[in-house]
Every structure is written in structure tokens, then in C-alpha cells.
Enzyme design. Structure first.
Site, PDB file in Angstrom:
ATOM      1  N   GLY A   1       3.912  32.562  34.445  1.00  0.00           N
ATOM      2  CA  GLY A   1       2.769  32.863  34.532  1.00  0.00           C
ATOM      3  C   GLY A   1       2.119  33.256  33.315  1.00  0.00           C
ATOM      4  O   GLY A   1       0.437  33.512  33.903  1.00  0.00           O
TER       5      GLY A   1
ATOM      6  N   ILE B   1       7.002  26.225  32.251  1.00  0.00           N
ATOM      7  CA  ILE B   1       6.266  27.201  32.034  1.00  0.00           C
ATOM      8  C   ILE B   1       6.021  28.723  33.019  1.00  0.00           C
ATOM      9  O   ILE B   1       6.310  28.700  34.273  1.00  0.00           O
ATOM     10  CB  ILE B   1       4.892  26.803  32.132  1.00  0.00           C
ATOM     11  CG1 ILE B   1       3.671  27.594  31.270  1.00  0.00           C
ATOM     12  CG2 ILE B   1       4.159  26.118  33.197  1.00  0.00           C
ATOM     13  CD1 ILE B   1       2.517  27.027  31.220  1.00  0.00           C
TER      14      ILE B   1
ATOM     15  N   ASP C   1       4.289  24.520  46.726  1.00  0.00           N
ATOM     16  CA  ASP C   1       5.278  25.671  47.020  1.00  0.00           C
ATOM     17  C   ASP C   1       6.389  25.533  46.951  1.00  0.00           C
ATOM     18  O   ASP C   1       7.309  23.861  46.537  1.00  0.00           O
ATOM     19  CB  ASP C   1       4.466  26.345  47.816  1.00  0.00           C
ATOM     20  CG  ASP C   1       4.909  28.302  47.892  1.00  0.00           C
ATOM     21  OD1 ASP C   1       5.338  28.404  46.340  1.00  0.00           O
ATOM     22  OD2 ASP C   1       5.145  28.404  48.879  1.00  0.00           O
TER      23      ASP C   1
ATOM     24  N   LYS D   1      10.730  48.672  45.668  1.00  0.00           N
ATOM     25  CA  LYS D   1      11.573  47.381  45.507  1.00  0.00           C
ATOM     26  C   LYS D   1      10.514  46.092  45.003  1.00  0.00           C
ATOM     27  O   LYS D   1       9.441  46.026  45.230  1.00  0.00           O
ATOM     28  CB  LYS D   1      11.993  46.650  46.711  1.00  0.00           C
ATOM     29  CG  LYS D   1      11.168  46.181  47.750  1.00  0.00           C
ATOM     30  CD  LYS D   1      11.879  45.723  49.113  1.00  0.00           C
ATOM     31  CE  LYS D   1      10.858  45.110  50.002  1.00  0.00           C
ATOM     32  NZ  LYS D   1      11.511  44.763  51.528  1.00  0.00           N
TER      33      LYS D   1
END
Length: 1351
Positions: free
Chosen positions: A995, A993, A431, A790
Site C-alpha cells: 500500500g 506491491i 478482494d 489490537k
């Protein structure tokens, strides 16, 4: 004075809670009748054991569990049978049980029955004791938890009494006080908080210490006094128990058929702690093992390591080898018997005088040989592996380099059986936020109404922090730096939170702020935990001078004028105001005061509200109640248009409004008095009341706002995410201060406008599908319903209002703002900033009423609630007006670039999977050296599956052309730190790449070409990926490429990929402990991954692999001694060694040295392994445990057994020594050979090795001498009496042992010598570096790295 307030609020809640009841209740009356409700498979009915429910409660309560928990596996009665049952699930244990049973058959008996049982009993006992101790610790914990006390309402005593947790049942009323732990899942029916709020801390569930809000069920929050269980006449219908912590569906059905929806905001979960609330009352809906916390407690997860799978395969080869040897013995025995023309004297006939034929005797001998050669299958290997792994985990956990001083945390090894997998990792999936970065969000830039504000002064402040970090300042330096910054910017008055809030935990930096701690008195107040996202670098924001000047011009009259006019100046002013209002209120931040960090910030002006105005509110409510429609308070569209466009919503504006403005003085009181006039329209009344309050607030605060050096109030913000905290602190720096938050309102102090209280109508929380959050409020100045939103620009830009031909100037201006803001967003992303778009939407009362009607129906449904709520939310978040965008910086963690470079040199491919947009992800990838400037970056982005396949094919062709030597000057080539697949060819490629394209790539038809493409790239960056896509990618690489994978993350969105990977690593960051609790290993910094893999992973794998190989060698070498002897005893299954020594040889005499070897052996030092990551590649290829290595080890064992048997055989050939006198030197020589073999294989010999070796030899001789002196008639056929004593006085015995040991070990010793001199491996060359002087070592390492670059 509180009674009229509660009266008005209660009746208003009754007004809105009955919305839409008649239509829904009439349609569902047939299947949801109040009197005939029965529990179904999907739902459960919860009723109290009180009043008229008693009879029904007796029937329903039998279906539900009580609150007693039991996490133990065993009881006193079932421990032995159940533990044995579980242990015999292991094939090895079943195998040895079969041998024990087989040895009890007289025809095939090889040993004494008791001796055969000894190894199995020893192993079973050790495991049973370990399991018993673990279970007993769980039993003590269960007992402690079950006997905790809580207040439960007793229908006999008519009051709350102390009751143990284990006696709590579904339907009981529980009363809790502050800091008490919630004993069961319960629906909140009362809170001592005036706003019906209960604050809980969920650290027991997810590790997060920031407070969460829970609300009393709608309709119960306005009670003047505590709820009386005797008067509770409603029933609760909710979903069946499940493990979803983020969802709860149900409703409360009153006796009049009215229903009130239930959600997770009304549910208090077991294990959480009540904070900030004096008393709460709830009714239990789930108890014991049906609570969500217990359903999520699946216990320790078991993973099988790659090495362990190989060991299981090789044991099967040993089984085949055993069968082959036994077949040889059986055939040999049959042939040997058939050679006798007459019945031999030793072949005892049956009682009928007939003898056993040779074929049957050979068959029986097959089973006898299996018993005799049983040691070939290493039963003690499994126990030794478990002990070695525990030792390795102990060494990892006690490595001081894994300690992180700032968080006072070290590594946690949560999985005890896959440590060796750390040495074979081929892919790392990481991550970004909180893993590669610090997850400390710092407000850097913003764009409002298409104009960018760079915040240069704030950038200088961040540079000062970076300089302090680079110098590794201590806490005193940190204090000085902060105070300097504070004095420098005091004129701007932008200090977000006072210094005492920002200091680190007292147990880490005691004495850092002695003066400040004395001043604020915070040290006297117990703090339940460090407030997340509150470090000075996050909270201190220096405003942009230009924007601050514009913002300071805002006043109440100017704001009203800007709404009426459409000039560019007034429009920009309104955008700026709404932008900061959105930053302040579009969140779920909890406001506290610093001297009491867990005390909610409340307004005290309610007590000063005139009672006269409240009485008039009651009269108005009575008038409105008469005029209310009888069918449904919420009109449909037709009713709204025919009666009044805002008739319903105007009622909402009156009775959900809180008169809590600090500026409510005489003018406000007079304005409130005018509310009693007979107004033709209710909306006019509400607008006048709103405007009066706002006007009073503006007039009251005008003097205060003019004072530039007025200190900011001391507030503490507890946010659920660092982004929310950063935006709230940024708004605070511009004097748009979030003052308080309740379920119904948010109060903001705004410079120039005073204190504004927004009616909080709805919060639409963030989710990974929408990628945005919204709040619906009623604006106190315009009295209009406003939606502030938001979210990620990838989704927000598609939700904005579109300008068509012929539109007015404002829409064209909005189009220009969108274009300019998009450019700013792209620039922020290129700078590596996290971007968010801020937008708003103003709704008419008719539009809001229509949407609210649908939304209420979604809230009160149990089935498909999530889908209905999502549909309702998406319907609201359309036609938005873009206000601006923010750029937030998330700095890289210390040591991340060096760690990634080292891991790449180790042959590990690293993928970054993040939810951020592409530009931000690529920028961070460059910053952390995942991508290099010389890399050729390929972006994979397509809208369809066919286009995606075409793009991937073209990228593959381009890479193949470059790698085949066709290079053009424009191409970026020659990256020395590329992965092995591309580095050798001088071309380095990276793949990016998004999503949406991942959805196409993960389709079955494109998976193979996608994996082929990624194998040719040195790095892969997946941006805007959902948590599900992350886990699917990890599973794809793991299953398709058969690669060893490691996933590392810090948040709840990383849990799925952490659990899917072969090894999951959680980082204990600022986003709770979900990732840590789901992981196999938990670290505090990404840089710790370097030593964990390159050093401990290398050591764990090589140690365990070598120990397993040694066990196979040891058992095969010793068993073959018995096998060679069968050629000289007619394959009769006889042993030349006493059975006791035979069994104890592997069980005791040679068991400890290999365990020490597996725990402490060190082939290369940690310093060399850290400096030469290339050594890690050998473990990736399983060099230490190849199939060829296994078979070579077995061949060496055969050779050594031949030498060990035939040297004594030819020495004593022709003598008259007995069978045990012949076997004793063989057995003693085997002991020396096996132990000295281990000594040759040891890479580092310590005093512990020496003590264990000498101890094992001494133990063998002591036992043999004692056994020979005491056992006179152990076996009738032979006698071990005084055998060892006689040999100890015979010089030939010593000569035989010495000669046998030397001849047996000479080939292996020569092989190791030749390996170390003529063709040394990389590990041996690295080991040689440890013997050099520091200067020579540096030169050698430099030459090594140069050679690696050239190669």
C-alpha cells in the site's frame, strides 16, 4: 433500590458532562448564544414544538422537510408530459418526432400523416406503459410506508398517540417498542435498558443482522423514569443532512449553556429495527428525504455497455448513409425535372401560374426522401434490445447452478442493461477476504511474550472439518462430527458455543438437530436471523496444552505478585493474562443467551447489592461535590501536579464503577462500608473498594475454578467482523469468558481470578487509516487506566516502546519479545494466516486526565470532528507494550483455484487487492493458483517516488531480457497457464506491491510505466491497500488501458471499486450486504463467476451482437428496395408498396423473430464453454461485432436488396401490371429473404424459432389478404384492393418469390458452408464437439487443450 443507583449515576454523568464547559462556552458565547441561535448553512437547530419553544419552532420548522417520502417519478397530472419529456431525451425518438412533424408539411409529405406517426406512437406507448407500471409499484410501496403507525407525543393530548409516518416532523418525540422500525433519524434520549443502551438491527440499511449498540445521550441515561417531553428544555445543534452513515456530529445545549457532544452512537437511523429493548424515546432530527437512509437511496444506477456505445456509433453511420441516399434522390429529382423542355403535366403549378424550379423541387424532395427512407434508422432496435436483455437476465437468474444451498441464495441481477459486458471482461479485480476465502476466521496459532503456541490439537480439529467438507457431508454427518469432537475434547472444556447455536438456519437444514432443538427450546423462540460468524469451525477452539497449563496457574494472589515482581515467570504470567483479557474485551461484541438469541446477557447481582453501601456512595458524592473545582472538573496539567496526580480520575473510578460482581457477598459489603471513613485521599477510597470487590471475587470463585469439568456458560456472541468473533471464542476456550457488555463496563470471567468487571472508559474503533482499535478501561485489580490495542503489525510495531542505551532489563526484554514476535508473524504470514498484534499501555491518572480533556473537546466539536478525534486517538496509542500476536486462518472457498485457472485461460488478467500484509496475500495467491510455483515474483516496495520509478525500470528490464530469450538456469520459466502476453514467450512473472508503494505508483508521473509493467505480468497482488487505492487502481486500468474491468468483493471496503468498474460483482458473504447493494450482479460464491462469464457472458454478448447486426441488415435491405425504385419514378418519393404495409413490415411482421434469436440462440453448449475457456477470448476481441463485420453486413444488405428488386422487375418488365401489383411480389420476397437470412444465422433452431418464423409469415399473408379485401380506396393514385388475392392464384408470383429468395441468400449460405468446412472458427469447431459421443468428445477436448499449450 434502583433510585440511589440512578441518583449516583445521574450526578456522575452531570459531573463529567460539564467538563470544560466554562472555557468553551465563554469563547463561543458571542456566536452561539442560547437565545439567538439561528440555523446556518452548515448546521441545523432542532427544538421541540413544546413549551417556550413554540414561537421559534414555527420559524425553524418551515425550513425542514416532513417525514413523507415519495420515490415515484410521476403523478397523475405530470405523467404524460414528464414521461414524454424523458423519452425525447433519446436522439432516436427526437429523430422520428422530427419526421412526423416534417410529414405534416404539404410540400414534402410522403405518407399519410397518421401512418408516419404510428411507429413513434407504438414505441412511446410501450415505454410509457413500462415506466407507468414500475412507478405504480413504487407508489404502492410509498403509500404503505407513509401510512405505517408510530407513537408520537401530542402536545394537545399530553400523551403519545398513534400517528402515520408521513405526519412525523423534525422536533417530534417518538416512542418505539421492541421490533418496531425506526420512522426517522432521531437522537436517543431514553431507553428502558438500565444501562441506557438501545440495540438495533441495521439489515434494512446494510444487510447486517448482527446487533449494533446505540447509547442514550450522556446526561439522560440515568433517568429513573421515562423522559417527559414537556420538561425538555434543551436544544440540539447538529450538522446539515448528509449521506454519511458512519458519522454524526452535533451537541445538545441545555438552558444553562452546558453542552453534551453527540455522535453516531446516539443516532437511531430510519429503517433500522429496535431489538432487545422494551421502549426507547428519541427526538427527530432528520425526517423524510433528509434522513441518511433516503439520501443513500440513489435508486438504480445506470451503466452503458460497451456494445451499446458501438451501436450508437453505427447508428450515426446509418444517418450518414441516409443523408447520402436522400442527397442522391434530391439531385436525381432536380436533374430529372430539368430534362423536360416544357413543364410536365404532372408538375402542378402554383396559384399564381408559376411552377416550382427544379432546384427548389430537389430541395423539397430531399426532405420527402428522408420521410420515405426513415426506416433505415431502426427505431424498434432500442425496444428490442431492452426486451432481449430482460430475457437474458431471466435466463441467468433461473440458472440452477448459481444456487447456493448453504446460504439459500442465488444470483441477483441488479443492473439490467450490461449483461453483454460479462462476455468482454479483460481485467478482474478481486478482494481476498470473503471473496476468495470463506471469511470464516479460525484461530490457529498465537505468540505470547515472544513464545509461540502452535495449537496442534486445534489443527487436528480443523483437519477433521476439512475431511467432512471434502466428502460433501450432509447435515446429519455434520452433527455427528460435531458431537464426536465435543465428546473428545470435553475434558478440556473448550466448547465455545453449544451446538444449537451453530446449526444452520432451520429453513435450510430442518431436522438437522432435532434432539438438541428440543432440549434447549430454541425452536420455540423466534429468531430474527442467523447469527453471523457462529459456525462450529469458528467457535470450537481446542486450547494448546502447554499454554492452558500456564494459564490455569493464574490466581488472584499470583497475579498481584506478578505485578510487584519482575521475574521472567511472573512477567510471562502477566503477559498471558493481559493477552487473553485483550482478546476478550478489545472488541464490540454483543453478548446474548442462546435460548433467546436477541436477548442481552445481563448480571442479576445488582439487586442483591446492599442499600447501605449505596447510601454511603451518596454521602461520598456529596463530599466530593463540595470539594469540586468551580471552574472545570478536569484540571489541567499544572493543577494535577499541584493538587493530586489522580484527584479527578479517582472520582471517575468511584462513580463509574458498577457493583455488579456476582461474588459480592458479605465481605464485599463490609468493604463497601469502610468507604464511609474519612480518607485523606479519594484514590485510596476507590482502590480499597476495587480491591475489596476483586478479593471477594477471587475468594468466591476459587472453588468453582478448581472444578475442571464445570460446563461453560451458554452464551452467544454477535460480532461485527469474523476476526472479533474468532478472538473472543479463542479467549473463551481458555476460560477467559466475555460475560456481558454495557456502555460503561465489561465483565469477564477469568479462570483463577473470578469475575472481573472493567470500567469501560472509551472505545476507539477500527478505521482504515489507523488499522487498529483500542479500548480504554480501568483495571479492577490494579485500579489503573489500561489501554488494550489490537491491529495490523505493519502499524503496531511502530507504536511500541523503544529500548535505548542504558535502559532497564524490562525494556530490553520487551525488545527481545518484539524481535521474536516479528519472526512468528512472518512465519504466520508465510502460512497464509491473518495476523494481528496485541498490545497494552498503562497510563497514570495525570496522563489520562490530560488526554481526556483534549478528547472531550474533540467529541463536542461539529466542524473537523473526525480530524480532531483521529489526532486524539493517535496521541493515546503510543508507547505500547507488545503482549503477543495471533494467527487466524481464513480458508479458501470451494472451487476458487479451478475458477482462477479457467479465467486465466480465458485471457482474463486477475489482480488481487487486499488489506492483508504481503506474506499473507502472496501465500493465498499461491493457494488459489493466482501465482504458480514456476512464476518469477517481483516485489515492488520503495519509500520514495524516485526509488519506485528506478525499481520498476529494473523490473521491466529483467522481464524484457527473459522474454527476449536470454534465460538463465536459475530463472523460473515456462508456465503453461500464463497470460497471453507472457505465455507465448515461455516466461511468467508476477508482481507484488504494498500500500505504501501504491501511493507513489498512482502518481501521474509513474502511472504509465506501472501499467506497462503490469501488462507484462500474469498476475498482480496489491497488499495493504486501502479502499480508496482499490478504486483508483480500477479506474486507472479502465481509463488508461481502455480495458473492460470487473471488480468483485464482499464488504463495505469494496464498494468504491465495485462502483468504479465496468461491471461490479458483490458476494453475499458474512460482512453484510453493502457490496451486494452497490453491485451490478450479486453471487454467493466466487466459483460462480466462472459460469457467469464463460457461459452467460459469452452467450449474452454473441446473441445481442448478432441481433443488432441483423437489425441493421434488415432495415438497410428493406429501405433499399424503395431507393432502387426511385430510379424508375423520377425520384419522386413514390412507394411501390402500400404505406400501411410499409410501416408495419418492420414494426410487426419481422420484429418478433430477431427477439427470439437474441434471447435463445446458442452457438456453443454450456458444457463445452466451461471446459474450453479459450473460447472466451474471441468476445474479448469483439469478433462478433467488428467494424468490418458491420460494413460487410451492410454490403450484403445492398446486394440482397438489388436481387429482391430487379428479379421481379425483369420478370414483369413490359407488362401492364399496376404499381402495387409490381410491389407486392417484391415485398413478399423481401419477407422470405429476411426471415430465411435469420434462419441461416441461427446457431441453434428450436421449436420456438420454428413457431415464430411460421407465425410471422402467416400473419403477413393474413394481414395482406384482409387488407386487400377491405381497403378499396386507400390512396387515390393506386388501389391495393384484391392485389394479394390475385397473386395467390398466379404461379409466376410463387416462382418469383422462390427464385428471388434463393439468389439473394445463396452467397451468404455458401459463405457459411465454406466457413464451416474449409476454415472453421474456434466457435464452429467447439460447436462440432456437441455432436460427438462422450468418449469422442473427451478425446477431442484433450487434443484441443494440448494444442493450446503448444501454441
Amino acid at each position: 433500590m434502583a433510585d440511589p443507583v440512578h441518583w449516583a449515576r445521574y450526578h456522575w454523568q452531570r459531573l463529567i458532562s460539564t467538563e470544560g464547559r466554562e472555557s468553551s462556552s465563554s469563547s463561543n458565547s458571542s456566536n452561539r448564544c442560547y437565545q439567538s441561535s439561528k440555523p446556518t448553512g452548515k448546521h441545523r437547530i432542532v427544538i421541540p414544538c413544546l413549551g417556550h419553544f413554540k414561537e421559534e419552532y414555527e420559524k425553524v420548522s418551515k425550513l425542514y422537510m416532513n417525514n413523507k417520502i415519495r420515490t415515484t417519478k410521476y403523478t397523475l397530472l405530470n405523467f404524460l408530459p414528464r414521461n414524454l419529456f424523458e423519452q425525447f431525451h433519446r436522439v432516436a425518438n427526437l429523430y422520428f418526432l422530427f419526421l412526423v412533424v416534417l410529414n405534416w408539411v404539404p410540400l414534402v409529405e410522403a405518407f399519410q400523416k397518421e401512418i408516419t406517426m404510428l411507429p413513434l406512437i407504438a414505441v412511446l406507448t410501450i415505454i410509457a406503459v413500462k415506466d407507468g407500471l414500475e412507478d405504480y409499484s413504487r407508489y404502492k410501496m410509498d403509500k404503505q410506508i407513509n401510512n405505517l403507525l408510530t407513537k408520537v407525543y401530542s402536545r394537545k393530548e399530553k400523551k403519545y398517540i398513534d400517528e402515520c409516518w408521513k405526519n412525523v416532523n423534525v422536533g417530534d418525540f417518538i416512542r418505539l417498542s421492541r421490533n418496531e422500525i425506526i420512522p426517522a433519524d432521531m437522537v436517543l434520549l431514553y431507553s428502558s435498558d438500565l444501562d441506557g443502551i438501545c440495540y438495533i438491527e441495521t439489515a434494512g440499511l446494510d444487510g447486517e443482522t448482527n446487533l449494533k449498540q446505540r447509547q442514550v445521550v450522556r446526561g439522560y441515561s440515568e433517568q429513573v423514569s421515562e423522559i417527559d417531553p414537556e420538561k425538555f428544555s434543551s436544544r440540539i445543534e447538529c450538522e446539515s443532512p448528509n449521506d454519511d452513515l458512519s458519522c454524526f456530529r452535533g451537541f445538545v445545549e441545555h438552558s444553562n449553556k452546558d453542552r453534551v457532544g453527540l455522535s453516531k452512537e446516539n443516532l437511531l437511523l430510519r429503517g433500522c429495527t429496535v431489538r432487545n429493548t422494551e421502549a426507547v424515546v428519541g427526538i427527530v432530527v432528520y425526517a423524510g428525504h433528509e434522513t441518511k437512509a433516503m439520501l443513500n437511496n440513489s435508486g438504480p444506477h445506470y451503466k452503458c455497455s460497451k456494445l451499446e456505445r458501438k451501436v450508437n456509433t453505427d447508428i450515426l453511420w446509418c444517418v450518414l448513409l441516409l443523408i447520402l441516399m436522400c442527397l442522391t434522390g434530391a439531385i436525381g429529382h432536380g436533374i430529372w425535372l430539368s430534362r423536360y423542355s416544357e413543364i410536365p403535366f404532372f408538375n402542378i403549378p402554383k396559384p399564381d401560374g408559376k411552377s416550382i424550379p427544379p432546384t427548389l423541387a430537389g430541395f423539397n424532395m430531399f426532405w420527402t426522401m428522408i420521410i420515405l427512407l426513415q426506416v433505415l434508422i431502426p427505431i424498434s432496435l432500442y425496444v428490442s434490445i431492452e426486451i432481449v436483455k430482460l430475457g437474458q437476465i431471466y435466463l441467468i437468474q433461473n440458472d440452477i447452478d448459481f444456487y447456493h444451498e448453504k446460504t439459500d441464495s442465488t444470483i441477483q441481477c441488479r443492473a439490467l442493461n450490461i449483461a453483454e459486458d460479462l462476455g468482454q471482461i479483460q481485467y478482474i479485480f478481486s478482494d481476498k477476504t470473503g471473496t476468495l476465502t470463506e471469511n470464516k476466521m479460525v484461530f490457529r496459532r498465537c505468540s505470547i511474550a515472544g513464545r509461540e503456541y502452535c495449537h496442534e490439537e486445534n489443527a487436528k480439529r480443523l483437519e477433521s472439518y476439512q475431511e467432512m467438507d471434502s466428502e460433501d457431508e450432509d447435515s446429519a454427518d455434520h452433527q455427528c462430527g460435531s458431537s464426536t469432537c465435543m465428546s473428545e475434547w470435553q475434558g478440556h472444556n473448550c466448547r465455545a458455543v453449544d451446538e444449537p447455536l451453530n446449526r444452520k438456519p432451520l429453513n435450510q437444514f430442518s431436522g438437522s438437530y432435532p434432539v438438541l432443538r428440543k432440549e434447549d427450546g430454541a425452536g420455540d423462540v423466534p429468531h430474527s436471523g442467523h447469527v453471523a460468524f457462529s459456525s462450529p469451525i469458528e467457535t470450537d477452539v481446542v486450547p494448546d496444552t502447554q499454554l492452558l497449563e500456564k494459564f490455569s496457574q493464574i490466581s488472584c494472589h499470583f497475579y498481584q505478585q506478578s505485578e510487584e515482581t519482575s521475574s521472567s515467570l511472573s512477567l510471562e504470567t502477566m503477559y498471558i493474562t493481559d493477552f487473553f483479557l485483550a482478546l476478550a474485551i478489545c472488541n464490540t461484541v454483543v453478548v446474548s443467551v442462546p435460548n433467546q438469541p436477541r436477548q442481552k446477557m445481563r448480571h442479576c447481582s445488582l439487586g442483591r447489592t446492599p442499600i447501605k453501601s449505596l447510601e454511603e456512595i451518596r454521602q461520598m458524592f456529596q463530599r466530593l461535590s463540595v470539594r469540586r473545582l468551580s471552574s472545570s472538573p478536569l484540571p489541567n496539567v499544572k493543577e494535577s501536579s499541584s493538587e493530586s496526580p489522580n484527584s479527578f480520575v479517582s472520582k471517575l473510578s468511584i462513580f463509574r464503577m458498577k457493583l455488579v460482581s456476582p461474588a459480592l457477598d458479605g465481605a464485599a459489603q463490609r468493604a463497601a462500608e469502610t468507604c464511609n471513613t474519612d480518607s485523606p485521599e479519594d484514590s485510596q477510597v476507590s482502590q480499597e473498594l476495587d480491591m475489596a470487590n476483586v478479593a471477594a471475587g477471587c475468594e468466591h470463585n476459587s472453588a468453582a475454578s478448581s472444578i475442571e469439568l464445570s460446563p461453560l456458560p451458554k452464551l452467544c456472541y454477535e460480532a461485527e467482523s469474523p476476526d472479533e468473533a474468532a478472538l473472543v471464542h479463542a479467549a473463551r476456550a481458555y476460560k477467559c469468558i466475555l460475560r456481558s457488555r454495557t456502555p460503561d463496563q465489561v465483565t469477564v470471567d477469568l479462570a483463577g481470578l473470578g469475575s472481573l468487571t472493567f470500567q469501560l472508559l472509551h472505545i476507539l474503533p477500527f478505521d482504515s487509516v489507523r488499522k487498529r482499535m483500542s479500548v480504554v478501561v480501568r483495571h479492577p485489580i490494579s485500579s489503573k487506566v489500561v489501554v488494550y490495542t489490537k491491529g495490523a503489525d505493519s502499524v503496531m510495531m511502530d507504536l511500541l516502546r523503544t529500548a535505548c542505551e542504558g535502559t532497564n532489563n524490562s525494556e530490553m526484554e520487551q525488545k527481545k519479545i518484539k524481535e521474536r514476535t516479528q519472526k512468528h508473524l512472518d512465519d504466520y504470514a508465510r502460512r497464509g494466516l491473518r495476523t494481528l498484534c496485541i498490545a497494552k499501555k498503562v497510563m497514570s491518572d495525570a496522563e489520562y486526565a490530560e488526554w481526556l480533556n483534549h478528547h472531550f473537546l474533540a467529541e463536542t466539536s461539529i466542524d473537523n470532528r473526525e480530524e480532531l478525534l483521529l489526532e486524539s486517538t493517535i496521541r493515546l496509542e503510543t508507547e505500547l507494550t507488545l503482549l503477543g500476536a495471533t494467527g487466524i486462518e481464513d480458508r479458501l472457498q470451494e472451487g476458487v483455484p479451478d475458477t482462477i485457472q479457467a479465467l486465466r485461460k480465458a485471457g482474463i488478467k486477475i489482480w488481487m487487492l487486499t488489506g492483508d500484509k504481503r506474506e499473507t496475500a502472496v501465500n493465498i495467491a499461491y493457494a488459489c493458483k493466482l501465482l504458480e510455483p514456476d512464476d518469477r515474483i517481483f516485489v515492488l516496495k520503495s519509500e520514495s517516488r524516485d526509488a519506485c520509478a528506478l525499481v520498476m525500470s529494473k523490473i521491466l528490464e529483467g522481464i524484457q531480457k527473459n522474454t527476449s530469450g536470454k534465460k538463465t538456469p536459475s530463472e523460473n520459466l515456462g508456465n503453461v497457464s500464463a497470460s497471453p502476453s507472457s505465455q507465448a514467450l515461455g516466461f511468467s512473472a508476477g508482481l507484488v506491491i504494498d500500500g505504501r508503494t501504491l501511493e507513489h505508483v498512482l502518481h501521474d508521473s509513474l502511472q504509465n510505466i506501472f501499467l506497462e509493467l503490469t501488462e507484462k505480468c500474469r498476475a498482480v497482488v496489491c497488499c495493504q491497500a486501502t479502499p480508496l487505492q482499490k478504486s483508483v487502481l480500477v479506474r486507472l486500468v479502465r481509463n488508461k488501458l481502455k480495458a473492460m474491468t470487473l471488480a468483485v468483493g464482499d464488504g463495505a471496503n469494496d464498494v468504491s471499486m465495485i462502483q468504479v468498474a465496468d461491471t461490479g460483482v458483490g458476494i453475499s458473504g458474512q460482512e453484510g450486504m453493502q457490496a451486494v447493494m452497490a453491485s451490478d450482479f450479486a453471487i454467493s460464491q466466487f466459483r460462480h463467476l466462472r459460469k457467469l462469464l464463460l457461459v452467460h457472458g459469452h452467450w449474452c454478448y454473441t446473441r445481442l451482437a448478432n441481433m443488432v447486426l441483423y437489425y441493421f441488415y434488415k432495415n438497410v435491405a428493406y429501405v433499399n428496395l424503395l431507393f432502387w425504385y426511385q430510379f424508375f419514378c423520377g425520384f419522386s418519393g413514390t412507394s411501390m408498396t402500400d404505406y400501411w404495409i410499409l410501416i408495419l413490415f418492420n414494426l410487426l411482421f419481422t420484429s418478433v423473430p430477431p427477439i427470439i434469436y437474441g434471447v435463445l440462440d446458442k452457438d456453443v453448449s454450456a458444457e463445452i464453454l466451461m471446459q474450453l475457456p479459450q473460447l472466451y477470448m474471441m468476445n474479448q476481441k469483439s469478433v462478433a461485432y467488428l467494424p468490418s463485420t458491420f460494413w460487410i453486413t451492410l454490403l450484403d444488405a445492398f446486394y440482397q436488396s438489388l436481387v429482391c428488386f430487379f428479379v421481379p422487375y425483369f420478370t414483369y418488365y413490359g407488362s401492364d401490371i399496376d404499381i402495387f401489383s409490381f410491389g407486392n411480389p417484391i415485398n413478399t420476397a423481401a419477407l422470405f429473404i429476411i426471415l430465411f437470412h435469420l434462419l441461416i444465422e441461427c446457431k441453434s433452431v428450436t421449436w420456438i424459432h420454428a413457431v415464430v418464423m411460421v407465425g410471422s409469415i402467416l400473419f403477413y399473408f393474413v394481414f395482406a389478404l384482409a387488407f386487400g379485401a377491405t381497403c378499396k380506396t386507400n390512396n387515390p393514385s393506386s388501389n391495393p384492393y384484391w392485389i394479394m388475392e390475385k397473386h395467390m392464384t398466379d404461379p409466376v408470383f410463387y416462382l418469383v418469390c422462390l427464385l428471388t429468395t434463393c439468389v439473394a441468400l445463396l452467397p451468404r449460405y455458401l459463405l457459411r458452408v465454406l466457413q464451416g468446412t474449409l476454415f472453421p472458427s474456434a466457435v464452429l469447431r467447439a460447436k462440432h464437439l456437441d455432436r460427438l459421443t462422450p468418449e469422442e468428445q473427451r478425446e477431442a477436448i484433450k487434443r484441443w487443450k494440448d494444442d493450446c499449450i503448444v501454441n
